[in-house]
Design an enzyme around this catalytic site. Structure first.
Site, PDB file in Angstrom:
ATOM      1  N   ASN A 114      13.373  -9.173   7.924  1.00  0.00           N
ATOM      2  CA  ASN A 114      14.615  -8.464   8.204  1.00  0.00           C
ATOM      3  C   ASN A 114      15.852  -9.349   8.190  1.00  0.00           C
ATOM      4  O   ASN A 114      16.915  -8.927   7.759  1.00  0.00           O
ATOM      5  CB  ASN A 114      14.480  -7.786   9.574  1.00  0.00           C
ATOM      6  N   ASP A 213       7.613  -9.150  10.981  1.00  0.00           N
ATOM      7  CA  ASP A 213       8.496  -9.103  12.146  1.00  0.00           C
ATOM      8  C   ASP A 213       9.557  -8.023  11.959  1.00  0.00           C
ATOM      9  O   ASP A 213      10.106  -7.846  10.869  1.00  0.00           O
ATOM     10  CB  ASP A 213       9.167 -10.487  12.282  1.00  0.00           C
ATOM     11  N   GLU A 220      19.493   0.319   5.889  1.00  0.00           N
ATOM     12  CA  GLU A 220      20.508   1.015   6.674  1.00  0.00           C
ATOM     13  C   GLU A 220      20.928   2.262   5.905  1.00  0.00           C
ATOM     14  O   GLU A 220      21.062   2.211   4.681  1.00  0.00           O
ATOM     15  CB  GLU A 220      21.763   0.158   6.903  1.00  0.00           C
ATOM     16  N   GLU A 255       5.139  -5.198  13.065  1.00  0.00           N
ATOM     17  CA  GLU A 255       5.742  -5.133  14.398  1.00  0.00           C
ATOM     18  C   GLU A 255       6.754  -3.997  14.387  1.00  0.00           C
ATOM     19  O   GLU A 255       7.908  -4.179  14.001  1.00  0.00           O
ATOM     20  CB  GLU A 255       6.450  -6.454  14.753  1.00  0.00           C
TER      21      GLU A 255
HETATM   22  C1  GLC Z   1      10.781  -9.998  17.003  1.00  0.00           C
HETATM   23  C2  GLC Z   1      10.240 -11.172  17.801  1.00  0.00           C
HETATM   24  C3  GLC Z   1      11.260 -11.656  18.765  1.00  0.00           C
HETATM   25  C4  GLC Z   1      12.535 -12.008  18.039  1.00  0.00           C
HETATM   26  C5  GLC Z   1      12.993 -10.810  17.223  1.00  0.00           C
HETATM   27  C6  GLC Z   1      14.163 -11.162  16.348  1.00  0.00           C
HETATM   28  O1  GLC Z   1      10.918  -8.901  17.800  1.00  0.00           O
HETATM   29  O2  GLC Z   1       9.059 -10.802  18.453  1.00  0.00           O
HETATM   30  O3  GLC Z   1      10.808 -12.763  19.502  1.00  0.00           O
HETATM   31  O4  GLC Z   1      13.524 -12.408  18.943  1.00  0.00           O
HETATM   32  O5  GLC Z   1      11.969 -10.348  16.369  1.00  0.00           O
HETATM   33  O6  GLC Z   1      13.776 -12.040  15.351  1.00  0.00           O
END
Ligand code: GLC
Length: 928
Positions: A114, A213, A220, A255
């Site tokens: 991201n 992640d 967007e 995630e």
């Molecule tokens: C994810 C990670 C977290 C981090 C975030 C932004 O949620 O688990 O630790 O701060 O991404 O990169």
């Protein structure tokens, strides 16, 4: 593009490995510092791989270790394809990966799609590039910051907007997290291309999985909350296709901190065409809520709201991780409740969550910690264990951001908890000094020394989890009970049916379960293998102590320790179904089937000492390839047998496969050697698994290892040949003698080679050099003539320096007689005479016809003593017997009999018995 598999040796290619494992989450910098600079590194982590392996984890998830300004603990990446210099080099990473794989541990790394750090060269180019240009479009820019106002702010404690002003670009850039983490622009095909290169870089190196992640925020769109957009899913489908086509057995773990119906979308459709795994975020806070409310409803509700997932997908479950205990996926009332219960101190709160570790959240109450782990390890999904939670590591809520749950691992009571030799002030974060969790009392070394510690309990939990596939992979069905403080569910996986009953209350609770569907089954408690009363058609009553739980296997009464009779009353062989090839029996996913059938097989073997003991677990510890003549192969497995009571034992079991006429021959002539029927996809290739020691080819291969000494590598160690000069002296330099078929099966298994050599394979393996080899060597060196000459042996040397003698080879003497004389009961002498080569079951036995004559004339211990002297530190006796012209091999054992005091027994084994032995008077060896 298939990766060079050099870095992947040691792991199988099971495409569903992520479904049955246990993932251990660790940060390189937090685990072990090898160079005393205060920060953990890859070399340190590599040194500690055995700890992770011994804990029972099957995969390691590494937090970001790439070059980074470390403003978000590495999630702010400045270079995707390198290693942060504080953690080591790419070469160190590769070594770590190889070593992890060698131990069968898979490795999952972070793919932060991201966003990058604002220090990443891509952003530096973008901010200087012309609007509309290739580089400018790498990130999301705006003149007005007026777009996407429906997107929530995630780090709401530190950020007021998802836009930040860049004075170099003279424009705003978009960021969902910290303002130093600009979001990449997924509208740009160049970004896709760049990310695919990153994926290839790590997968080509041999990495097994990628954690995606912050995956919901890639795109967007105006008028949306900019989460879970169809474009994001389309990108993930392409990514999955790329990984499947080029790498096969790798895994993507999403995630997506979302409600169940949105999170499920990350698995894709049908057979699952996006992520293989995704975290179940909404379940996590509800586990904590249920324990504090003493009510099962939060857990049952959220799991009932969770839609089914594709067959090939799997949830990742967790209690704690490196972030705050997020409360985004709960209602406002639930969040207030959680804050009241778990974060009454202001510093414990961060963003929409609680920055605390497991043990302190549970006020260090061992029962509650165990209860939560019991749920984590049994609910449907793969558990993710956060480093340190296995020892109840403490926290430091005063450290800022989420650092309080990222402190160094505590290894010992030494300086810096054994984590680093550096000046304590130079540690990347301080060690925990909170009196309740102080490192001097709470560390790995202290817990390993105490079998009742949390660490040992967790090891047992992980071992059970590995043994029962219904844990985590079973279909879960909640049982309704009148008592809401009790959470109970059935887990079914193939032939396994497990029952979990958990008391969420801090007080004892009774419960009546409707188990009538399992009438006549006996619940067996999994930790102790204790059998509970058989289930009837009425309610099944149980009482549970505070915060306690049961894991039961519901087993049909006849199935325990017996081979199930077939319809015609004949014993049937257990059957294992495999895909292509018999070697799959030792693949992690099939080991379970092996563990099911082996206890019955072992009980039928003469050499198995645990026949009367209850087997708790059976673990296949090693699996050594043995090449046979003609290109076939066999395996020499080491089985660790853990019993309900007492010490565990290790056994050697040679395994081979036969089909067609060879299998028919074994079925007819040696049915007792057959372990299982193996059904392969092609019936023509199906056959039997049998004890390879009955195969002359296998015995020849063992002797060959000694004949032409070389190292035979296995997954955890290697075989070393011990070749003594006597071998050449006795046999000469000709080719090795051929094994005869005859075998002698007693406490060990032996085979004779052309009446020249005898090889004994030790069945029960004990650490250290076997006395037969050690004493034999010693006697050789003293030219002792009265015993069978030892010419060599095979030893196994484990990676952790463990050593076992696998086999010993003697010069052959055609017949032998054994006598045992006890110090304490010299008159109670019996003798067993055996003739090598006599068929099994037909072994001649005799008692001395004139016991008193025997004991007074020759064998009275008193008469032995004067000529006996201690041979070595282990207490072996050398003795010569008056009138004896035989060859004697002295042995000594200590027996802890009910008689007091324990007595030692001298055993004397005489070869060439008829020259002296009273057996002249009997027909034991046919040499009257
Ligand atoms: C994810 C990670 C977290 C981090 C975030 C932004 O949620 O688990 O630790 O701060 O991404 O990169």
């Amino acid at each position: 593009m298939q990766s060079p598999d050099r870095n992947r040796q040691g792991i199988d290619h099971d495409p569903f490995w992520y479904k049955s494992g246990v993932i251990y989450e660790v940060h390189v910098r937090a685990f072990y510092d090898s160079n005393a600079d205060g920060t953990g590194d890859f070399r340190g982590l590599t040194e500690k791989l055995d700890y992770i392996k011994d804990l029972g984890a099957t995969a390691i998830w590494l937090l970001p270790f790439y070059p980074s300004p470390l403003k978000d603990d590495g999630y702010d990446i400045a270079d995707y394809c390198a290693v942060h210099p504080s953690y080591g080099t790419l070469a160190d990473f590769k070594k770590f990966l190889r070593e992890a794989h060698r131990r069968g541990l898979r490795v999952i790394t972070e793919l932060v799609l991201n966003h990058t750090s604002d220090q990443h060269p891509w952003f530096q180019r973008s901010r200087r590039a012309k609007p509309g240009s290739h580089w400018r479009n790498f990130y999301v820019w705006s003149k007005t910051a007026a777009e996407y106002h429906d997107a929530r702010i995630i780090f709401k404690d530190v950020e007021q907007s998802n836009w930040a002003w860049d004075h170099v670009a003279n424009a705003y850039y978009w960021h969902r997290f910290f303002s130093h983490q600009p979001d990449l622009n997924f509208e740009s095909p160049a970004v896709h291309e760049a990310m695919f290169k990153v994926v290839d870089f790590w997968l080509d190196l041999g990495v097994d999985g990628l954690r995606l992640d912050a995956v919901p925020y890639l795109y967007e769109r105006e008028g949306t909350n900019c989460e879970n957009l169809p474009e994001t899913h389309a990108f993930l489908k392409r990514l999955r296709q790329h990984v499947d086509e080029n790498y096969g057995d790798r895994m993507l773990l999403g995630e997506a901190n979302q409600w169940p119906e949105d999170a499920v979308a990350y698995f894709g459709q049908g057979r699952g065409d996006e992520c293989h795994m995704a975290f179940h975020f909404p379940l996590m806070p509800r586990l904590f809520m249920a324990v504090r409310m003493e009510d099962r409803q939060p857990i049952v509700d959220i799991l009932e709201q969770t839609p089914p997932i594709p067959e090939t997908s799997q949830w990742a479950l967790f209690l704690r991780n490196h972030d705050e205990l997020t409360l985004e996926m709960v209602t406002d009332e639930e969040r207030d409740y959680m804050y009241r219960m778990y974060a009454h101190v202001e510093q414990a709160r961060l963003n929409l969550g609680i920055r605390r570790r497991l043990a302190p959240l549970m006020n260090n109450d061992r029962k509650s910690i165990e209860l939560l782990n019991a749920l984590l390890f049994s609910l449907p999904g793969t558990p993710v264990l956060y480093y340190g939670d296995e020892i109840g590591l403490g926290e430091n809520i005063f450290l800022g951001d989420r650092n309080g749950v990222r402190t160094p691992m505590q290894w010992s009571s030494d300086k810096n908890a054994g984590f680093s030799r550096a000046n304590p002030q130079s540690l990347y974060l301080p060690i925990i000094l909170d009196p309740g969790y102080h490192y001097e009392a709470n560390n790995v070394e202290v817990q390993l020394a105490n079998p009742h510690s949390l660490l040992w309990w967790m090891r047992r939990l992980l071992a059970l989890r590995k043994r029962w596939r219904a844990l985590g992979e079973g279909k879960c069905e909640f049982l309704q009970t009148g008592n809401r403080k009790i959470l109970s569910y059935i887990l079914r996986y193939e032939t396994e049916t497990l029952l979990v009953v958990a008391n969420l209350s801090r007080f004892p609770q009774p419960v009546e379960l409707d188990l009538s569907a399992f009438q006549h089954a006996a619940p067996i408690e999994l930790f102790g293998r204790t059998e509970f009363p058989v289930i009837s058609d009425g309610p099944y009553f149980l009482s549970l102590g505070p915060h306690s739980f049961y894991w039961f296997s519901l087993e049909p009464k006849f199935a325990r320790g017996q081979v199930q009779p077939s319809a015609n009353g004949q014993a049937t062989l257990p059957t294992l179904a495999l895909a292509h090839d018999w070697h799959e029996i030792l693949a992690e996913k099939n080991k379970f089937g092996m563990k099911e059938i082996l206890p019955d097989y072992l009980r039928a073997q003469t050499w198995f000492k645990g026949k009367s003991r209850s087997v708790k677990f059976l673990t296949i510890k090693e699996d050594i390839p043995v090449n046979l003549a003609g290109g076939a192969d066999a395996r020499l497995a080491f089985l660790q047998v853990d019993y309900v009571d007492g010490d565990s034992e290790m056994y050697s079991l040679p395994l081979a496969f036969a089909c067609g006429a060879e299998a028919d021959g074994l079925r007819q002539h040696s049915p007792e050697r057959i372990i299982a029927e193996l059904n392969l996809a092609s019936p023509a290739q199906s056959g039997i698994l049998y004890d390879a020691f009955s195969s002359p080819d296998f015995c020849a291969a063992l002797l060959e290892m000694l004949w032409r000494p070389r190292r035979v590598k296995a997954s955890q160690g290697e075989i070393e040949a011990v070749r003594l000069p006597e071998l050449r002296r006795i046999i000469g330099e000709s080719s090795p003698p051929k094994p005869s078929k005859a075998r002698n099966e007693q406490s060990n298994s032996s085979v004779i080679f052309e009446d020249k050599l005898m090889l004994k394979l030790f069945r029960r393996l004990e650490p250290g050099l076997n006395p037969e080899l050690e004493v034999g060597r010693f006697l050789n060196s003293h030219s002792f003539p009265h015993c069978q000459t030892v010419v060599g042996g095979l030893e196994y040397v484990g990676n952790a320096d463990s050593r076992f003698t696998l086999a010993v080879v003697h010069a052959f003497i055609p017949s032998a007689t054994t006598a045992w004389i006890s110090h304490s009961t010299p008159s109670a002498v019996t003798t067993t005479a055996s003739s090598h080569g006599s068929p099994r079951g037909n072994r001649p036995r005799c008692r001395f016809p004139n016991r008193s004559n025997f004991s007074s004339r020759t064998f009275r211990p008193r008469s032995l003593r004067p000529s006996a002297r201690i041979l070595n530190r282990r207490g072996f006796w050398e003795f010569a017997l008056p009138n004896c012209t035989g060859f004697w091999r002295p042995t000594l054992s200590t027996s802890l009999s009910p008689r007091n005091p324990p007595h030692r027994t001298i055993g004397a084994r005489c070869f060439n018995p008829c020259a002296i032995w009273p057996c002249k008077a009997c027909d034991c060896c046919g040499s009257k």
